[in-house]
Design a protein around this motif. Structure first.
Motif, PDB file in Angstrom:
ATOM      1  N   LYS A   7       0.817  -1.215   0.000  1.00 26.88           N
ATOM      2  CA  LYS A   7       0.000   0.000   0.000  1.00 26.88           C
ATOM      3  C   LYS A   7       0.847   1.261   0.000  1.00 26.88           C
ATOM      4  N   HIS A   8       1.983   1.188   0.695  1.00 30.15           N
ATOM      5  CA  HIS A   8       2.711   2.438   0.940  1.00 30.15           C
ATOM      6  C   HIS A   8       4.110   2.458   0.347  1.00 30.15           C
ATOM      7  N   TYR A   9       4.329   1.608  -0.678  1.00 28.76           N
ATOM      8  CA  TYR A   9       5.719   1.546  -1.175  1.00 28.76           C
ATOM      9  C   TYR A   9       6.221   2.906  -1.657  1.00 28.76           C
ATOM     10  N   ASP A  10       5.300   3.742  -2.186  1.00 29.49           N
ATOM     11  CA  ASP A  10       5.746   5.061  -2.633  1.00 29.49           C
ATOM     12  C   ASP A  10       6.218   5.922  -1.464  1.00 29.49           C
ATOM     13  N   ASP A  11       5.534   5.806  -0.310  1.00 30.08           N
ATOM     14  CA  ASP A  11       5.984   6.536   0.888  1.00 30.08           C
ATOM     15  C   ASP A  11       7.380   6.075   1.309  1.00 30.08           C
ATOM     16  N   LEU A  12       7.551   4.754   1.247  1.00 33.62           N
ATOM     17  CA  LEU A  12       8.845   4.209   1.692  1.00 33.62           C
ATOM     18  C   LEU A  12       9.974   4.657   0.762  1.00 33.62           C
ATOM     19  N   ILE A  13       9.698   4.620  -0.534  1.00 29.56           N
ATOM     20  CA  ILE A  13      10.726   5.053  -1.485  1.00 29.56           C
ATOM     21  C   ILE A  13      11.038   6.531  -1.289  1.00 29.56           C
ATOM     22  N   ALA A  14       9.987   7.319  -1.123  1.00 29.98           N
ATOM     23  CA  ALA A  14      10.190   8.756  -0.922  1.00 29.98           C
ATOM     24  C   ALA A  14      11.031   9.008   0.331  1.00 29.98           C
ATOM     25  N   ALA A  15      10.707   8.277   1.401  1.00 28.46           N
ATOM     26  CA  ALA A  15      11.441   8.471   2.664  1.00 28.46           C
ATOM     27  C   ALA A  15      12.896   8.049   2.509  1.00 28.46           C
ATOM     28  N   THR A  16      13.107   6.935   1.794  1.00 26.66           N
ATOM     29  CA  THR A  16      14.491   6.475   1.586  1.00 26.66           C
ATOM     30  C   THR A  16      15.282   7.510   0.794  1.00 26.66           C
ATOM     31  N   HIS A  19      16.034  10.446   2.907  1.00 26.04           N
ATOM     32  CA  HIS A  19      17.108  10.076   3.827  1.00 26.04           C
ATOM     33  C   HIS A  19      18.477  10.158   3.137  1.00 26.04           C
ATOM     34  N   LEU A  20      18.504   9.559   1.946  1.00 26.20           N
ATOM     35  CA  LEU A  20      19.749   9.521   1.180  1.00 26.20           C
ATOM     36  C   LEU A  20      20.209  10.931   0.839  1.00 26.20           C
ATOM     37  N   LEU A  21      19.231  11.775   0.486  1.00 21.94           N
ATOM     38  CA  LEU A  21      19.543  13.153   0.130  1.00 21.94           C
ATOM     39  C   LEU A  21      20.172  13.885   1.324  1.00 21.94           C
ATOM     40  N   LEU A  22      19.563  13.675   2.496  1.00 23.75           N
ATOM     41  CA  LEU A  22      20.063  14.291   3.726  1.00 23.75           C
ATOM     42  C   LEU A  22      21.508  13.856   3.984  1.00 23.75           C
ATOM     43  N   LEU A  24      23.712  12.563   1.808  1.00 19.41           N
ATOM     44  CA  LEU A  24      24.654  13.010   0.782  1.00 19.41           C
ATOM     45  C   LEU A  24      24.952  14.503   0.908  1.00 19.41           C
ATOM     46  N   LEU A  25      23.905  15.283   1.219  1.00 18.03           N
ATOM     47  CA  LEU A  25      24.099  16.717   1.415  1.00 18.03           C
ATOM     48  C   LEU A  25      25.093  16.951   2.560  1.00 18.03           C
ATOM     49  N   ALA A  26      24.848  16.212   3.659  1.00 24.35           N
ATOM     50  CA  ALA A  26      25.746  16.339   4.814  1.00 24.35           C
ATOM     51  C   ALA A  26      27.159  15.915   4.426  1.00 24.35           C
ATOM     52  N   LEU A  27      27.271  14.852   3.596  1.00 26.33           N
ATOM     53  CA  LEU A  27      28.600  14.351   3.225  1.00 26.33           C
ATOM     54  C   LEU A  27      29.358  15.388   2.399  1.00 26.33           C
ATOM     55  N   VAL A  28      28.674  15.967   1.414  1.00 29.44           N
ATOM     56  CA  VAL A  28      29.355  16.923   0.536  1.00 29.44           C
ATOM     57  C   VAL A  28      29.889  18.104   1.348  1.00 29.44           C
ATOM     58  N   ILE A  29      29.017  18.663   2.199  1.00 28.00           N
ATOM     59  CA  ILE A  29      29.463  19.805   3.007  1.00 28.00           C
ATOM     60  C   ILE A  29      30.585  19.365   3.963  1.00 28.00           C
ATOM     61  N   SER A  30      30.416  18.172   4.564  1.00 30.82           N
ATOM     62  CA  SER A  30      31.437  17.667   5.490  1.00 30.82           C
ATOM     63  C   SER A  30      32.791  17.547   4.818  1.00 30.82           C
ATOM     64  N   LEU A  31      32.785  17.030   3.590  1.00 32.34           N
ATOM     65  CA  LEU A  31      34.061  16.819   2.891  1.00 32.34           C
ATOM     66  C   LEU A  31      34.750  18.139   2.601  1.00 32.34           C
ATOM     67  N   THR A  74      18.985  27.517  14.592  1.00 38.22           N
ATOM     68  CA  THR A  74      18.660  27.227  13.190  1.00 38.22           C
ATOM     69  C   THR A  74      17.256  26.667  13.011  1.00 38.22           C
ATOM     70  N   GLY A  75      16.503  26.543  14.092  1.00 37.30           N
ATOM     71  CA  GLY A  75      15.117  26.123  13.994  1.00 37.30           C
ATOM     72  C   GLY A  75      14.945  24.633  13.735  1.00 37.30           C
ATOM     73  N   LEU A  76      13.704  24.211  13.542  1.00 39.91           N
ATOM     74  CA  LEU A  76      13.422  22.810  13.228  1.00 39.91           C
ATOM     75  C   LEU A  76      13.716  22.575  11.755  1.00 39.91           C
ATOM     76  N   GLY A  77      13.999  21.314  11.415  1.00 43.01           N
ATOM     77  CA  GLY A  77      14.090  20.985  10.001  1.00 43.01           C
ATOM     78  C   GLY A  77      15.481  20.640   9.505  1.00 43.01           C
ATOM     79  N   ARG A  78      15.614  20.679   8.192  1.00 42.63           N
ATOM     80  CA  ARG A  78      16.781  20.112   7.554  1.00 42.63           C
ATOM     81  C   ARG A  78      18.075  20.869   7.858  1.00 42.63           C
ATOM     82  N   THR A  79      18.014  22.192   7.954  1.00 42.92           N
ATOM     83  CA  THR A  79      19.233  22.972   8.200  1.00 42.92           C
ATOM     84  C   THR A  79      19.923  22.499   9.478  1.00 42.92           C
ATOM     85  N   THR A  80      19.129  22.372  10.530  1.00 44.12           N
ATOM     86  CA  THR A  80      19.692  21.918  11.803  1.00 44.12           C
ATOM     87  C   THR A  80      20.251  20.506  11.668  1.00 44.12           C
TER      88      THR A  80
END
Lengths: 208, 255
Positions: A7-16, A19-22, A24-31, A74-80
């Motif tokens: 029923k929810h495979y699209d939710d799971l894919i979106a969440a994955t 997650h991956l985006l978060l 990778l974004l952290a990795l690029v800035i970290s590097l 930095t508030g709630l959310g992705r930036t923090t």
């Protein structure tokens, strides 16, 4: 369990993907940050000890506490979330980067300096290529840690697989709990395996 | 004409050491000489050599290279103009033989074709076939071959001064003898100034046009091999020469 995924495979894919985006974004800035710190530390042993000491202190702060500490800034959310992940990564990355660079055989470094390499030439032409394995190992460890800490970042609305997990906990939905944890574990394991293969390929002191 | 290398009252001390690593040493070396520096480990011979290419800076005294005070020169270009071979060879394991030899030319931004021609020429000069060895990695070479590459790398930009820090120290004695002979032949045709550090008395007296004998940071005697053997300075040098004679007598017994 299977019902849920049907029923929810699209939710799971979106969440994955989120997650991956978060991660990778952290990795690029970290590097980028870690590369700059590594270059600064390559000029002075004392500076590198102080930097590593500070980073290891920061690293010992529990992630939930760190998220909480940063919310007023930095508030709630992705930036923090990304900020915290980058900060944690610095310790893991820098420790491995510096150890790798320090482990390059003394006679090789001496020959390089003796033939007239400037400090940055020594770093880029000799030390970095020879420390490749340690550098990849650092990136691998940081990535795996980031995948798991990013799960907790859902608690401050950064989304990802953690959101599914926390949702499941709140509503006592076992399917969500299981899929959230299984997918984040799978993500961590596959990243680990992938980078281990790369490390193996780049054994130092052997022809590429 | 200016001396190739001149030390005037040079002293170097390392923190926490009981005596000076190099203790008020003065000497002059002319262009084209082959100088060996002999002494046991910790006598200061390597420290002395490393002050020539400024891997170490002297605490006092002056070092002059071809008439120029070396402390007024920029260290990095100075090092590129001096050939340097170390005992552990220190080849770059991630580069091919050709890449290793081409390192200083590339630092000096030589043209690619000029560098390639030079690499071939140098490999032939040290007795390695360019086509066979250029593309190999250091790990695929024997110890003797590696040191030949180390030598070629040091000779790459045709330096006037060559520093060799126990270059054959880790090489088996048969290969070592051959490399010694080849290095002597190489030196003869080049007119370069060689400074060769060793702890092996036979190597020092075989290779050097003049031999420097050091102990505890002091330069005890500096002269032609024959002069030192006929008229050794009292004390350390004398016992050194006697120990070499004793070794010779040992081999005589088997004749």
């Amino acid at each position: 369990m299977i019902d849920y995924i049907m029923k929810h495979y699209d939710d799971l894919i979106a969440a994955t993907l989120e997650h991956l985006l978060l991660v990778l974004l952290a990795l690029v800035i970290s590097l980028i940050v870690a590369a700059a710190l590594t270059i600064l530390c390559s000029y002075s042993k004392a500076a590198s000890n102080v930097t590593l000491g500070l980073l290891s202190m920061v690293y010992s702060i529990p992630s939930l506490a760190m998220f909480a500490l940063l919310i007023p800034l930095t508030g709630l959310g992705r930036t923090t979330a990304v900020t915290v992940l980058v900060v944690y990564n610095q310790y893991l990355l820098l420790r491995n980067f510096l150890a790798g660079l320090d482990n390059v055989d003394e006679s090789i470094v001496e020959a390089a300096v003796g033939m007239g390499m400037a400090p940055m030439q020594l770093l880029f032409k000799i030390k970095l290529p020879l420390a490749k394995k340690a550098i990849i190992a650092g990136i691998r460890i940081a990535l795996v840690a980031t995948v798991s800490i990013a799960t907790i970042a859902a608690s401050i609305n950064a989304g990802g697989l953690g959101a599914i997990l926390f949702d499941g906990l709140r509503t006592m939905n076992y399917a969500k709990i299981v899929w959230g944890s299984v997918l984040s574990a799978l993500l961590a394991i596959s990243i680990d395996v992938l980078l281990r293969l790369l490390e193996k390929k780049w054994e130092p002191n052997t022809p590429p | 004409m200016a001396h190739a290398i001149e030390f005037q009252n040079v002293t170097k001390t390392f923190r926490g050491a009981s005596h000076n690593a190099v203790d008020h040493v003065s000497f002059t070396i002319e262009e084209g000489e082959f100088i060996t520096i002999l002494g046991s480990s910790g006598c200061g011979k390597t420290t002395l050599m490393k002050m020539v290419n400024r891997l170490y800076e002297p605490d006092s005294g002056t070092i002059t290279l071809f008439g120029k005070d070396s402390s007024t020169l920029d260290a990095v270009p100075l090092r590129r103009s001096i050939g340097y071979v170390v005992q552990q060879i220190g080849l770059f394991p991630h580069l091919t033989v050709g890449g290793n030899i081409a390192m200083v030319p590339s630092l000096l931004k030589w043209e690619k074709s000029k560098t390639e021609a030079r690499v071939d020429e140098l490999l032939a000069m040290v007795g390695l076939s360019p086509d066979e060895f250029k593309h190999r990695y250091p790990a695929q070479l024997s110890g003797g071959q590696q040191q030949r590459v180390g030598l070629a790398r040091a000779l790459a930009v045709d330096p006037k001064i060559m520093l060799l820090d126990e270059p054959f120290g880790a090489i088996d004695s048969i290969t070592r003898t051959r490399l010694q002979d080849e290095l002597l032949a190489l030196h003869k045709g080049m007119g370069k100034t060689f400074l060769f550090v060793t702890h092996d008395i036979e190597e020092a007296f075989k290779m050097g046009t003049r031999v420097m004998i050091m102990n505890e940071g002091k330069l005890l005697q500096f002269g032609a091999p024959k002069d030192i053997i006929l008229r050794p300075a009292e004390g350390f040098v004398k016992s050194l020469v006697e120990s070499a004679r004793a070794k010779e007598a040992f081999w005589e017994k088997f004749k």
